[in-house]
Design a protein around this motif. Structure first.
Motif, short mmCIF file in Angstrom:
data_model
loop_
_atom_site.label_atom_id
_atom_site.label_comp_id
_atom_site.label_asym_id
_atom_site.label_seq_id
_atom_site.Cartn_x
_atom_site.Cartn_y
_atom_site.Cartn_z
N PHE A 24 0.82 -1.21 0.00
CA PHE A 24 0.00 0.00 0.00
C PHE A 24 0.86 1.26 0.00
O PHE A 24 0.50 2.28 -0.60
CB PHE A 24 -0.92 0.02 1.22
CG PHE A 24 -1.96 -1.07 1.24
CD1 PHE A 24 -2.39 -1.68 0.08
CD2 PHE A 24 -2.52 -1.48 2.45
CE1 PHE A 24 -3.36 -2.69 0.10
CE2 PHE A 24 -3.49 -2.48 2.49
CZ PHE A 24 -3.90 -3.09 1.31
N GLY A 25 2.00 1.20 0.69
CA GLY A 25 2.84 2.38 0.81
C GLY A 25 3.70 2.66 -0.41
O GLY A 25 4.22 3.76 -0.56
N THR A 26 3.84 1.67 -1.28
CA THR A 26 4.69 1.85 -2.46
C THR A 26 3.87 1.97 -3.75
O THR A 26 3.91 2.99 -4.43
CB THR A 26 5.71 0.70 -2.58
OG1 THR A 26 5.01 -0.56 -2.51
CG2 THR A 26 6.73 0.76 -1.46
N VAL A 27 3.11 0.92 -4.08
CA VAL A 27 2.35 0.97 -5.33
C VAL A 27 0.92 1.48 -5.13
O VAL A 27 0.23 1.79 -6.09
CB VAL A 27 2.32 -0.42 -6.02
CG1 VAL A 27 3.72 -0.88 -6.32
CG2 VAL A 27 1.59 -1.44 -5.16
N GLY A 28 0.46 1.54 -3.86
CA GLY A 28 -0.88 2.03 -3.59
C GLY A 28 -1.92 0.93 -3.48
O GLY A 28 -1.70 -0.20 -3.91
N GLN A 105 1.50 9.70 3.62
CA GLN A 105 0.79 10.48 2.61
C GLN A 105 -0.11 9.58 1.76
O GLN A 105 -1.30 9.87 1.55
CB GLN A 105 1.80 11.20 1.71
CG GLN A 105 1.19 12.07 0.64
CD GLN A 105 2.25 12.73 -0.22
OE1 GLN A 105 2.37 12.41 -1.40
NE2 GLN A 105 3.03 13.64 0.35
N ARG A 106 0.46 8.50 1.27
CA ARG A 106 -0.30 7.62 0.36
C ARG A 106 -1.38 6.84 1.09
O ARG A 106 -2.54 6.80 0.66
CB ARG A 106 0.64 6.64 -0.35
CG ARG A 106 -0.08 5.76 -1.36
CD ARG A 106 0.86 4.72 -1.96
NE ARG A 106 1.80 5.30 -2.89
CZ ARG A 106 1.56 5.47 -4.19
NH1 ARG A 106 0.38 5.15 -4.70
NH2 ARG A 106 2.48 5.98 -4.98
N ILE A 107 -1.02 6.22 2.22
CA ILE A 107 -1.96 5.33 2.91
C ILE A 107 -3.01 6.09 3.70
O ILE A 107 -4.22 5.84 3.57
CB ILE A 107 -1.21 4.35 3.83
CG1 ILE A 107 -0.29 3.44 3.01
CG2 ILE A 107 -2.21 3.50 4.64
CD1 ILE A 107 0.58 2.51 3.85
N MET A 108 -2.57 7.04 4.53
CA MET A 108 -3.50 7.74 5.44
C MET A 108 -4.33 8.81 4.75
O MET A 108 -5.52 8.95 5.03
CB MET A 108 -2.71 8.39 6.59
CG MET A 108 -2.09 7.42 7.56
SD MET A 108 -3.30 6.54 8.59
CE MET A 108 -3.97 7.88 9.56
N PHE A 109 -3.68 9.58 3.88
CA PHE A 109 -4.34 10.77 3.37
C PHE A 109 -4.74 10.74 1.90
O PHE A 109 -5.36 11.69 1.42
CB PHE A 109 -3.46 12.00 3.64
CG PHE A 109 -3.20 12.21 5.11
CD1 PHE A 109 -4.25 12.40 5.98
CD2 PHE A 109 -1.91 12.22 5.62
CE1 PHE A 109 -4.03 12.60 7.34
CE2 PHE A 109 -1.67 12.41 6.97
CZ PHE A 109 -2.74 12.60 7.84
N ARG A 110 -4.40 9.67 1.20
CA ARG A 110 -4.87 9.54 -0.17
C ARG A 110 -5.75 8.30 -0.35
O ARG A 110 -6.95 8.40 -0.60
CB ARG A 110 -3.68 9.52 -1.13
CG ARG A 110 -2.98 10.90 -1.19
CD ARG A 110 -1.65 10.85 -1.91
NE ARG A 110 -1.78 10.45 -3.31
CZ ARG A 110 -0.73 10.22 -4.09
NH1 ARG A 110 0.50 10.35 -3.62
NH2 ARG A 110 -0.92 9.88 -5.34
N ASP A 111 -5.16 7.13 -0.17
CA ASP A 111 -5.95 5.91 -0.35
C ASP A 111 -6.98 5.70 0.77
O ASP A 111 -8.09 5.22 0.51
CB ASP A 111 -5.03 4.69 -0.43
CG ASP A 111 -4.29 4.60 -1.75
OD1 ASP A 111 -4.69 5.33 -2.68
OD2 ASP A 111 -3.33 3.82 -1.86
#
Length: 210
Positions: A24-28, A105-111
């Motif tokens: 999740f933290g790298t490719v989403g 940024q990616r895990i908490m606030f985008r995905d």
């Protein structure tokens, strides 16, 4: 000798969390395959379904783990401040600035919001609001801030910091956006202070020994 069942369960859960968090933290979230991270963990889809229900449930668990780590870091940042007011501000600002970190940024606030919905409705939000309310109550008792409705103010501060983090996470220029957000957020918090708030807090700290 085989491991006790509770230990095996905990280890399986930890392996799945670690593999999913990496993905999740790298490719989403959208690009992550359940088969990929179950294979990385050396487990099957059945183990994932048993522990987390589905991919969405796994994301929720990863976010809960991240949230706990963020909370610990925020408390650590606050503990280094010389006064209760500065601790309060530092903790709030540190939360906003965490939106610059790629994994958060990616895990908490985008995905997270995209998959789980409005961040203000997450279960952890009530705990944040309660903690902010307690901090405001202490600051009022110290004479450091003006007389405010603690819960209402806590909800407004929580909303402002969450939206600032979302703004940063989805910005094309996150560094510049973070700088602007933090500057504006500090200005908003300063409006809570009494003109002699620093002196009042210093007296309260001396008298209580805290």
């Amino acid at each position: 000798m085989s491991k006790p069942r509770p230990v095996m369960i905990a280890e399986t859960r930890a392996k799945l969390l670690a593999a999913a968090r990496q993905a999740f933290g790298t490719v989403g979230y959208a690009q992550s395959s359940m088969d990929d991270f179950t294979a990385d963990a050396g487990l099957t889809r059945g183990a994932l379904y048993h522990h987390f229900g589905d991919k969405k449930g796994l994301l929720q668990a990863v976010i809960e783990e991240l949230d706990a780590e963020m909370t610990a870091r925020l408390h650590s940042a606050a503990s280094r401040a010389p006064t209760r007011w500065e601790a309060f501000v530092d903790e709030c600002v540190a939360y906003i600035q965490m939106a610059l970190e790629p994994e958060i940024q990616r895990i908490m606030f985008r995905d997270g919001p995209a998959v789980l919905g409005d961040i203000s409705q997450w279960p952890s939000t009530n705990g944040c609001i309660a903690a902010l309310s307690r901090s405001l109550s202490h600051l009022k008792a110290d004479g450091a801030i003006v007389d405010v409705d603690e819960e209402a103010t806590a909800r407004l501060i929580n909303g402002a910091s969450s939206h600032a983090a979302l703004w940063i996470a989805n910005s094309e220029e996150p560094q510049e956006t973070s700088k602007r957000a933090v500057e504006a957020f500090r200005a908003l918090l300063e409006r809570l202070k009494k003109p002699d708030g620093d002196a009042a807090e210093a007296r309260a700290t001396i008298s209580t020994g805290s």
